[in-house]
Design an enzyme around this catalytic site. Structure first.
Site, PDB file in Angstrom:
ATOM      1  N   LYS A   1      18.255  24.380  43.524  1.00  0.00           N
ATOM      2  CA  LYS A   1      19.554  24.114  42.904  1.00  0.00           C
ATOM      3  C   LYS A   1      20.603  24.043  44.009  1.00  0.00           C
ATOM      4  O   LYS A   1      20.702  24.975  44.835  1.00  0.00           O
ATOM      5  CB  LYS A   1      19.853  25.252  41.938  1.00  0.00           C
ATOM      6  CG  LYS A   1      20.805  24.938  40.807  1.00  0.00           C
ATOM      7  CD  LYS A   1      20.835  26.166  39.873  1.00  0.00           C
ATOM      8  CE  LYS A   1      21.703  25.956  38.664  1.00  0.00           C
ATOM      9  NZ  LYS A   1      21.884  27.222  37.924  1.00  0.00           N
TER      10      LYS A   1
HETATM   11  O1  G3P Z   1      23.462  28.349  34.990  1.00  0.00           O
HETATM   12  C1  G3P Z   1      24.810  28.442  35.157  1.00  0.00           C
HETATM   13  C2  G3P Z   1      25.688  28.264  33.972  1.00  0.00           C
HETATM   14  O2  G3P Z   1      24.977  28.146  32.822  1.00  0.00           O
HETATM   15  C3  G3P Z   1      26.826  29.214  33.986  1.00  0.00           C
HETATM   16  O3  G3P Z   1      27.296  29.612  32.738  1.00  0.00           O
HETATM   17  O4  G3P Z   1      28.585  31.085  31.238  1.00  0.00           O
HETATM   18  O5  G3P Z   1      28.705  31.434  33.727  1.00  0.00           O
HETATM   19  O6  G3P Z   1      29.775  29.462  32.682  1.00  0.00           O
HETATM   20  P1  G3P Z   1      28.666  30.444  32.601  1.00  0.00           P
END
Ligand code: G3P
Length: 218
Positions: A85
């Site tokens: 990633k």
């Molecule tokens: O994998 C990363 C992504 O899904 C982050 O989510 O909730 O931290 O914005 P969030």
């Protein structure tokens, strides 16, 4: 649509794999920091890869192309399920191109615009991760981005898979499906919320009550 679990928590990962509900995992530095304690993150990454029969996104932490390529090769060497990633920056796109040329799968993350998604596809990304929840957080329309990316990828035949990320609730998942995202990465809490419906609970309660009146066994 493929469902990935967005976590580094092995207990949650085992719960979902035991149920046979997930196709892979996405992690990020924040998610691994939540669970690592004193453990080396690379050990956790290996354990996740050995637990899940599918792609596991593992993120680089370097910010320049060469460091990202070096880290990406190390992450890919952890296990055959590893997907590297990289962030959607100029250096991240260059690293993506290099890693893909070397035969690795790459998830380009932190995508917030359709033009960024175009460049991820041009760089040969296996997956692009638009963060819908974080767009909603600043009063944008995260789902609109999924719609736009689907349109341009279809217009020009790009094969990069759209991996809807930053999912906050079941409606995000439903809309990702409707709009043609290839994959959706979901926090454990939201995965289990997907299974629930009050009418299912009420219906089941009524069925079981009626069955009791028969005094029979199956
Ligand atoms: O994998 C990363 C992504 O899904 C982050 O989510 O909730 O931290 O914005 P969030």
């Amino acid at each position: 649509m493929k469902i990935f679990l967005d976590t580094s928590d092995l207990k949650e990962i085992r719960r979902a794999t035991d149920a046979g509900l997930i196709d892979g995992i996405t992690t990020n530095p924040s998610l691994v920091a939540k669970v690592a304690g004193d453990r080396d993150p690379k050990e956790i990454y290996l354990e996740i890869c050995e637990t899940v029969n599918g792609p596991v996104s593992l993120e680089v932490v370097g910010v320049d192309r060469d460091t990202m390529v070096t880290e990406g090769r190390k992450l890919a060497a952890i296990h055959e399920n590893a997907v590297v990633k990289v962030p959607l920056t100029e250096d991240g796109l260059k690293a993506c191109r290099q890693l893909v040329s070397d035969g690795m799968r790459v998830n380009v993350t932190l995508c917030f615009s359709v033009s960024q998604a175009l460049l991820a596809a041009k760089a040969g990304a296996t997956y692009v991760s638009p963060f819908v929840g974080r767009i909603d957080d600043i009063s944008g329309e995260g789902m609109q981005l999924i719609h736009q990316i689907r349109q341009i990828y279809d217009n020009f035949g790009y094969t990069t898979e759209i991996l809807a990320a930053s999912i906050r609730h079941p409606v995000h998942v439903a809309e990702s499906m409707m709009l043609g995202a290839d994959c959706c990465t979901i926090p454990p809490k939201v995965l289990w919320q997907l299974s629930r419906h009050p009418l299912t609970d009420q219906g089941l309660e009524a069925f079981l009550k009626d069955w009791e009146t028969l005094g029979a066994n199956l």
